[in-house]
Scaffold this motif. Sequence first.
Motif, PDB file in Angstrom:
ATOM      1  N   ASP A   1     -57.170 -54.438  98.601  1.00  0.00           N
ATOM      2  CA  ASP A   1     -57.435 -53.207  97.865  1.00  0.00           C
ATOM      3  C   ASP A   1     -55.569 -52.965  97.475  1.00  0.00           C
ATOM      4  N   VAL A   2     -54.968 -53.657  98.181  1.00  0.00           N
ATOM      5  CA  VAL A   2     -53.435 -53.361  97.949  1.00  0.00           C
ATOM      6  C   VAL A   2     -53.247 -53.966  96.448  1.00  0.00           C
ATOM      7  N   GLN A   3     -53.643 -55.536  96.164  1.00  0.00           N
ATOM      8  CA  GLN A   3     -53.211 -55.986  95.186  1.00  0.00           C
ATOM      9  C   GLN A   3     -54.125 -54.897  93.857  1.00  0.00           C
ATOM     10  N   GLU A   4     -55.629 -54.785  94.182  1.00  0.00           N
ATOM     11  CA  GLU A   4     -55.835 -53.956  92.780  1.00  0.00           C
ATOM     12  C   GLU A   4     -55.917 -52.922  92.500  1.00  0.00           C
ATOM     13  N   ILE A   5     -54.375 -51.491  93.540  1.00  0.00           N
ATOM     14  CA  ILE A   5     -53.912 -50.743  93.391  1.00  0.00           C
ATOM     15  C   ILE A   5     -52.477 -50.542  92.830  1.00  0.00           C
ATOM     16  N   SER A   6     -52.224 -51.943  93.114  1.00  0.00           N
ATOM     17  CA  SER A   6     -50.587 -52.570  92.680  1.00  0.00           C
ATOM     18  C   SER A   6     -50.224 -52.432  91.326  1.00  0.00           C
ATOM     19  N   ARG A   7     -52.258 -53.272  91.149  1.00  0.00           N
ATOM     20  CA  ARG A   7     -51.505 -53.393  88.700  1.00  0.00           C
ATOM     21  C   ARG A   7     -51.636 -52.315  88.155  1.00  0.00           C
ATOM     22  N   SER A   8     -52.796 -51.378  88.379  1.00  0.00           N
ATOM     23  CA  SER A   8     -52.230 -49.751  87.599  1.00  0.00           C
ATOM     24  C   SER A   8     -50.967 -49.391  88.380  1.00  0.00           C
ATOM     25  N   THR A   9     -50.823 -49.194  89.158  1.00  0.00           N
ATOM     26  CA  THR A   9     -49.141 -48.387  89.429  1.00  0.00           C
ATOM     27  C   THR A   9     -48.254 -49.042  89.109  1.00  0.00           C
ATOM     28  N   ARG A  10     -48.090 -50.290  88.922  1.00  0.00           N
ATOM     29  CA  ARG A  10     -46.835 -50.752  87.866  1.00  0.00           C
ATOM     30  C   ARG A  10     -46.459 -50.379  86.471  1.00  0.00           C
ATOM     31  N   ALA A  11     -48.166 -49.952  85.845  1.00  0.00           N
ATOM     32  CA  ALA A  11     -48.013 -48.866  84.798  1.00  0.00           C
ATOM     33  C   ALA A  11     -48.051 -48.178  84.839  1.00  0.00           C
ATOM     34  N   GLU A  12     -47.636 -47.531  85.931  1.00  0.00           N
ATOM     35  CA  GLU A  12     -47.373 -45.905  85.625  1.00  0.00           C
ATOM     36  C   GLU A  12     -46.338 -45.495  85.112  1.00  0.00           C
ATOM     37  N   ILE A  13     -45.990 -44.505  84.833  1.00  0.00           N
ATOM     38  CA  ILE A  13     -44.708 -43.947  84.124  1.00  0.00           C
ATOM     39  C   ILE A  13     -44.044 -43.229  84.917  1.00  0.00           C
ATOM     40  N   GLY A  14     -42.492 -43.304  85.269  1.00  0.00           N
ATOM     41  CA  GLY A  14     -41.657 -43.688  86.283  1.00  0.00           C
ATOM     42  C   GLY A  14     -41.957 -44.181  87.632  1.00  0.00           C
ATOM     43  N   CYS A  15     -42.829 -45.543  87.537  1.00  0.00           N
ATOM     44  CA  CYS A  15     -42.543 -46.358  88.363  1.00  0.00           C
ATOM     45  C   CYS A  15     -41.619 -47.975  87.940  1.00  0.00           C
TER      46      CYS A  15
ATOM     47  N   PHE B   1     -40.730 -35.937  91.625  1.00  0.00           N
ATOM     48  CA  PHE B   1     -42.081 -36.153  90.728  1.00  0.00           C
ATOM     49  C   PHE B   1     -42.836 -37.580  90.358  1.00  0.00           C
ATOM     50  N   ALA B   2     -41.574 -38.134  89.805  1.00  0.00           N
ATOM     51  CA  ALA B   2     -43.065 -39.607  89.797  1.00  0.00           C
ATOM     52  C   ALA B   2     -43.791 -40.196  90.237  1.00  0.00           C
ATOM     53  N   LEU B   3     -43.164 -39.752  91.527  1.00  0.00           N
ATOM     54  CA  LEU B   3     -43.938 -40.475  92.991  1.00  0.00           C
ATOM     55  C   LEU B   3     -45.444 -39.731  93.233  1.00  0.00           C
ATOM     56  N   ARG B   4     -45.422 -38.074  93.093  1.00  0.00           N
ATOM     57  CA  ARG B   4     -46.196 -37.264  93.010  1.00  0.00           C
ATOM     58  C   ARG B   4     -47.212 -37.568  92.275  1.00  0.00           C
ATOM     59  N   VAL B   5     -46.889 -37.677  91.271  1.00  0.00           N
ATOM     60  CA  VAL B   5     -48.046 -38.237  90.274  1.00  0.00           C
ATOM     61  C   VAL B   5     -48.232 -38.989  90.244  1.00  0.00           C
ATOM     62  N   HIS B   6     -48.082 -39.888  90.752  1.00  0.00           N
ATOM     63  CA  HIS B   6     -48.800 -40.988  91.627  1.00  0.00           C
ATOM     64  C   HIS B   6     -49.855 -40.989  92.491  1.00  0.00           C
ATOM     65  N   LEU B   7     -49.360 -40.365  93.512  1.00  0.00           N
ATOM     66  CA  LEU B   7     -49.591 -39.687  94.595  1.00  0.00           C
ATOM     67  C   LEU B   7     -51.536 -38.980  94.188  1.00  0.00           C
ATOM     68  N   GLU B   8     -51.519 -38.264  93.101  1.00  0.00           N
ATOM     69  CA  GLU B   8     -52.712 -37.410  92.609  1.00  0.00           C
ATOM     70  C   GLU B   8     -53.600 -38.118  91.609  1.00  0.00           C
ATOM     71  N   THR B   9     -52.953 -39.934  91.444  1.00  0.00           N
ATOM     72  CA  THR B   9     -54.145 -39.983  90.865  1.00  0.00           C
ATOM     73  C   THR B   9     -55.611 -41.084  91.224  1.00  0.00           C
ATOM     74  N   ASP B  10     -56.191 -40.594  90.553  1.00  0.00           N
ATOM     75  CA  ASP B  10     -57.573 -41.555  91.311  1.00  0.00           C
ATOM     76  C   ASP B  10     -57.858 -42.890  91.599  1.00  0.00           C
ATOM     77  N   GLU B  11     -57.169 -43.763  91.622  1.00  0.00           N
ATOM     78  CA  GLU B  11     -57.252 -44.902  92.310  1.00  0.00           C
ATOM     79  C   GLU B  11     -56.424 -44.341  93.813  1.00  0.00           C
ATOM     80  N   THR B  12     -55.107 -43.942  93.229  1.00  0.00           N
ATOM     81  CA  THR B  12     -54.207 -43.755  94.712  1.00  0.00           C
ATOM     82  C   THR B  12     -54.985 -42.811  95.471  1.00  0.00           C
ATOM     83  N   ARG B  13     -55.297 -42.066  95.415  1.00  0.00           N
ATOM     84  CA  ARG B  13     -56.113 -40.710  96.314  1.00  0.00           C
ATOM     85  C   ARG B  13     -57.750 -41.865  96.903  1.00  0.00           C
TER      86      ARG B  13
END
Length: 99
Positions: A21-35, A60-72
């Motif tokens: 699960d970590v490997q899967e979420i890491s791919r999308s997280t690394r593409a996020e603005i502010g990461c 702010f970038a971290l808060r946006v990340h925490l609200e993404t569908d994948e992270t939630r």
Amino acid sequence: MLVLMGYLHVDPSEVDDFNADVQEISRSTRAEIGCLFYGISLDDRTAGRFLVAERWQDEFALRVHLETDETRAFLRKWEGRMKGDLNAYDVIRERLLAA
């Protein structure tokens, strides 16, 4: 800049499932603005401990990340099954280390 460092702990019997699960979420997280950097790696299989290192442009970038569908979805799945030992650090000056 905001840096998160520390550990996540899961039951050793769930290490492989958590790691997938970590490997899967890491791919999308690394593409996020502010990461700026996102790394979670297995540190001790027997203990179920993962090392976490993250760099975010700002809180702010971290808060946006925490609200993404994948992270939630990830947090819902692992809620009560992982324990965090993470610290956040505000970075006011970054520089390269001399070799």
